[in-house]
Design an enzyme around this catalytic site. Structure first.
Site, PDB file in Angstrom:
ATOM      1  N   ASP A   1       8.559  12.179 -33.645  1.00 22.63           N
ATOM      2  CA  ASP A   1       7.544  11.025 -33.247  1.00 22.63           C
ATOM      3  C   ASP A   1       7.250  11.814 -32.100  1.00 22.63           C
ATOM      4  O   ASP A   1       7.738  12.662 -31.298  1.00 22.63           O
ATOM      5  CB  ASP A   1       7.908   9.827 -33.068  1.00 22.63           C
TER       6      ASP A   1
ATOM      7  N   HIS B   1      -0.455  11.723 -27.345  1.00 20.15           N
ATOM      8  CA  HIS B   1      -0.275  10.688 -28.649  1.00 20.15           C
ATOM      9  C   HIS B   1      -1.643  10.833 -29.361  1.00 20.15           C
ATOM     10  O   HIS B   1      -1.604  11.072 -30.595  1.00 20.15           O
ATOM     11  CB  HIS B   1      -0.116   9.354 -28.165  1.00 20.15           C
TER      12      HIS B   1
ATOM     13  N   ARG C   1       1.831  -1.797 -37.688  1.00 21.45           N
ATOM     14  CA  ARG C   1       2.322  -2.235 -36.453  1.00 21.45           C
ATOM     15  C   ARG C   1       1.957  -3.972 -36.335  1.00 21.45           C
ATOM     16  O   ARG C   1       0.795  -4.171 -36.585  1.00 21.45           O
ATOM     17  CB  ARG C   1       1.559  -1.792 -35.185  1.00 21.45           C
TER      18      ARG C   1
ATOM     19  N   ASN D   1       0.928  -1.131   0.014  1.00 17.56           N
ATOM     20  CA  ASN D   1       0.010  -0.093   0.324  1.00 17.56           C
ATOM     21  C   ASN D   1       0.739   1.100  -0.099  1.00 17.56           C
ATOM     22  O   ASN D   1       1.840   1.392   0.604  1.00 17.56           O
ATOM     23  CB  ASN D   1      -1.082   0.014   1.274  1.00 17.56           C
TER      24      ASN D   1
ATOM     25  N   LYS E   1       3.627   2.609 -42.452  1.00 16.88           N
ATOM     26  CA  LYS E   1       3.778   1.431 -41.623  1.00 16.88           C
ATOM     27  C   LYS E   1       2.663   0.669 -41.178  1.00 16.88           C
ATOM     28  O   LYS E   1       1.401   1.222 -41.036  1.00 16.88           O
ATOM     29  CB  LYS E   1       4.552   2.058 -40.415  1.00 16.88           C
TER      30      LYS E   1
END
Length: 313
Positions: free
Chosen positions: A221, A131, A197, A40, A195
């Site tokens: 990126d 993102h 993935r 905890n 691309k």
């Protein structure tokens, strides 16, 4: 009423928090976090927060769940200590990738984390380069979303001597908008890689759109985690005739095989901001771009009730 501005940090990136406080000409607030034998967490502020404007700096880096729950507990403790306002400063919001239900029976974790932050008592959120920008819409409290574009542009301007023969490269179609903005700022052409993935750590480049022959490729990126996409992008542009490759990202997470992949790759240097604590000692190919002044200015403007839109120009 002139409320006190206080900046605190969790355990994920105390160096960045200290530097933010330094730019604000403030001492970093005193707090402590302990982990009991039963796993905890226990958090406590070591000074009064009554009616203060509190900013808690915590990136969601590995171990993500520990850092997230520490942040939630610090927000809850600050609200319980009668802070006037609590702003969660999350330089790296890792769950921003989980922004949609694109498979059956999965959690939209970014929305869940947004709900948890608000339930804990966050009155405002400050972050950088999500993102998926649509995560902004998961919050019902004000959210300020900073960009590292100027920091990255300045890095390339000061580090690349032959910038007139450079091309900005997006490692996938999803980064075109961000790469296009940087290319306009630098006055360079743009290219991007199509691309696919294959897994969390493996990608396949299916094609390159744009001319990189004889040019310096500047791959950008939003983050580098295992470095699979970044290294594949570098190999793709070199196969297409680029003469050398440099990379810059907002968030340098560097997990799993990332550092080894970068070391063995043809990339000259990889620069990342310090939204995530850089690896120590810093590997030869890595560079660090400091964003503490940008966060400090944003915090100061939020505290004074001023617009932060000028930070994007």
């Amino acid at each position: 009423m002139n409320r006190l501005l206080k900046v605190f940090t969790g355990k994920s990136n105390p160096a960045l928090a200290r530097e933010i406080a330094h730019h604000l000409e403030l001492p970093l607030g005193r707090s402590s976090t302990e982990k009991f034998a039963n796993d905890n967490l226990f958090v406590r502020f070591e000074e009064s927060l009554r009616e203060a404007d509190v900013f808690i700096v915590q990136s969601l880096t590995p171990p993500v769940q520990d850092h997230l729950f520490e942040l939630l507990m610090m927000i809850d403790a600050a609200k319980g200590a009668s802070a006037h306002r609590v702003t969660a400063v999350i330089p790296y919001f890792s769950y921003a990738r989980s922004d949609k239900k694109d498979e059956p029976r999965i959690s939209v974790a970014a929305r869940l984390v947004a709900d948890l932050l608000q339930t804990a008592g966050a009155d405002r959120v400050l972050t950088m380069t999500l993102h998926s920008p649509q995560v902004h819409g998961f919050f019902k409290v004000p959210m300020d979303h900073l960009s590292a574009e100027m920091v990255i542009a300045n890095h390339f301007v000061t580090q690349i001597e032959d910038l007139e023969h450079a091309v900005v490269v997006a490692p996938d179609a999803g980064d075109i908008k961000r790469a296009s903005a940087l290319a306009r700022r630098l006055g360079t052409p743009l290219a991007f890689i199509d691309k696919q993935r294959l897994s969390d750590t493996e990608v396949e480049a299916r094609g390159l759109v744009g001319d990189v022959k004889g040019k310096i490729a500047l791959v950008i990126d939003d983050e580098v985690s295992t470095a699979g996409s970044l290294v594949k992008a570098a190999e793709t542009v070199l196969e297409a005739g680029a003469r050398e490759v440099y990379a810059a990202v907002t968030h340098g997470v560097y997990v799993g095989p990332a550092l080894e992949r970068i070391a063995k790759s043809p990339i000259r240097t990889v620069a990342a901001t310090d939204t995530c604590a850089p690896p120590r000692p810093l590997p030869e190919k890595l560079r660090v771009m400091n964003v503490a002044p940008l966060f400090a200015e944003a915090i100061d403007r939020i505290h004074r009730g001023e617009s932060i839109s000028a930070l994007f120009n």
